[in-house]
Design a protein around this motif. Structure first.
Motif, PDB file in Angstrom:
ATOM      1  N   CYS A  86       0.837  -1.203   0.000  1.00 53.15           N
ATOM      2  CA  CYS A  86       0.000   0.000   0.000  1.00 53.15           C
ATOM      3  C   CYS A  86       0.872   1.253   0.000  1.00 53.15           C
ATOM      4  N   ALA A  87       1.953   1.219   0.781  1.00 50.62           N
ATOM      5  CA  ALA A  87       2.857   2.363   0.824  1.00 50.62           C
ATOM      6  C   ALA A  87       3.537   2.560  -0.526  1.00 50.62           C
ATOM      7  N   GLU A  88       3.944   1.470  -1.166  1.00 54.64           N
ATOM      8  CA  GLU A  88       4.634   1.585  -2.450  1.00 54.64           C
ATOM      9  C   GLU A  88       3.726   2.172  -3.518  1.00 54.64           C
ATOM     10  N   LEU A  99      -3.363   9.720  -7.668  1.00 52.23           N
ATOM     11  CA  LEU A  99      -4.783   9.426  -7.512  1.00 52.23           C
ATOM     12  C   LEU A  99      -5.260   9.320  -6.065  1.00 52.23           C
ATOM     13  N   VAL A 100      -4.451   8.704  -5.197  1.00 51.97           N
ATOM     14  CA  VAL A 100      -4.959   8.226  -3.914  1.00 51.97           C
ATOM     15  C   VAL A 100      -4.676   9.198  -2.776  1.00 51.97           C
ATOM     16  N   ASP A 101      -5.697   9.408  -1.951  1.00 54.60           N
ATOM     17  CA  ASP A 101      -5.537  10.167  -0.708  1.00 54.60           C
ATOM     18  C   ASP A 101      -5.032   9.221   0.376  1.00 54.60           C
ATOM     19  N   TYR A 102      -5.770   8.141   0.625  1.00 59.59           N
ATOM     20  CA  TYR A 102      -5.300   7.120   1.564  1.00 59.59           C
ATOM     21  C   TYR A 102      -6.007   5.803   1.282  1.00 59.59           C
ATOM     22  N   VAL A 103      -5.494   4.729   1.859  1.00 62.46           N
ATOM     23  CA  VAL A 103      -6.036   3.390   1.654  1.00 62.46           C
ATOM     24  C   VAL A 103      -6.131   2.677   2.992  1.00 62.46           C
ATOM     25  N   THR A 104      -7.192   1.903   3.175  1.00 58.32           N
ATOM     26  CA  THR A 104      -7.369   1.074   4.370  1.00 58.32           C
ATOM     27  C   THR A 104      -7.673  -0.358   3.930  1.00 58.32           C
ATOM     28  N   TYR A 105      -7.514  -1.307   4.842  1.00 58.87           N
ATOM     29  CA  TYR A 105      -7.805  -2.699   4.500  1.00 58.87           C
ATOM     30  C   TYR A 105      -8.146  -3.492   5.753  1.00 58.87           C
ATOM     31  N   THR A 117      -9.648  -7.096   2.225  1.00 56.18           N
ATOM     32  CA  THR A 117     -10.606  -6.176   1.614  1.00 56.18           C
ATOM     33  C   THR A 117      -9.991  -4.780   1.661  1.00 56.18           C
ATOM     34  N   VAL A 118      -9.660  -4.276   0.491  1.00 53.03           N
ATOM     35  CA  VAL A 118      -8.931  -3.012   0.384  1.00 53.03           C
ATOM     36  C   VAL A 118      -9.899  -1.912  -0.045  1.00 53.03           C
ATOM     37  N   ARG A 119      -9.798  -0.753   0.613  1.00 55.42           N
ATOM     38  CA  ARG A 119     -10.674   0.384   0.302  1.00 55.42           C
ATOM     39  C   ARG A 119      -9.816   1.615   0.021  1.00 55.42           C
TER      40      ARG A 119
END
Length: 223
Positions: A86-88, A99-105, A117-119
């Motif tokens: 996710c960091a990469e 594109l991305v602000d942040y990601v959670t899973y 489950t990735v959001r």
């Protein structure tokens, strides 16, 4: 968590014509990483396939995706690789950083795998992704910017495959185009994705300006 898209202003006319002239973005499709024919979940058997799978989701601006990670004996190991991936893709990869602000899973134990489950929460709209332009080197940027100004745009994002100019040289060339069109230094900004980079890297350059200078010297906002 539901997908949140920032309501960034982007002109609906003129700007897309830039892509119809000399440059356009081509996005290959592959089914290599899907778990089965239904394409409901991605399959990852090592770290690189995990990264590639996440990048596929980002390229289609999916708000949610399921990734099944095989070959991990412990849950902690699977979570560690997901955290790294996710960091990469959101910090180091140009498209993800753009594109991305942040990601959670969330992680659950499945059959012989760990199911993630990735959001994604995005900072750019699907229209902005479609308007993203490709260029081989930074030498194309001044021409693309001049076309964007001519077409009445208020922003331009270009993926430079090979950064052949330093940030200082790039900003100098952008400033020359902006000044020649009547835009003052405080009227525009330039952002790099990822933020850090060197000569030879692939990066996305985003230029945003407050309005469009008309031939009579008046300013009109682009919508």
């Amino acid at each position: 968590m539901m997908l949140l898209l920032l309501a960034a202003a982007l002109p609906l006319s003129g700007c897309m014509s830039i892509l119809e002239r000399s440059y356009q973005s081509v996005k290959p499709h592959t089914s290599q990483y899907w778990e089965d024919a239904t394409a409901s979940a991605l399959r990852a058997e090592d770290y690189q396939s995990l990264v590639n799978g996440l990048l596929m989701l980002l390229a289609e601006q999916k708000d949610t995706g399921i990734v099944r990670m095989y070959g991990y004996e412990k849950k902690a190991e699977a979570i560690h690789d997901m955290e790294r991936a996710c960091a990469e893709v959101t910090v180091e990869d140009p498209l993800g950083a753009y594109l991305v602000d942040y990601v959670t899973y969330d992680c659950e134990e499945g059959t012989n795998c760990y199911e993630m489950t990735v959001r994604f929460t995005y900072q750019k709209t699907p229209m902005q992704l479609r308007a993203l332009t490709n260029a081989t080197t930074g030498a194309a940027l001044p021409e693309l910017l001049a076309l964007a100004l001519e077409d009445g745009c208020s922003e331009l994002a270009v993926k430079i495959d090979y950064m052949d100019l330093s940030a200082e040289d790039m900003e100098r060339s952008v400033a020359q185009v902006m000044e020649s069109s009547g835009n003052k230094a405080m009227d525009w900004s330039i952002t790099y994705y990822p933020n850090e980079g060197t000569i030879g890297d692939t990066r996305i350059i985003e230029i945003v300006w407050s309005g469009v200078q008309m031939p009579n010297g008046s300013e009109s906002a682009a919508f």
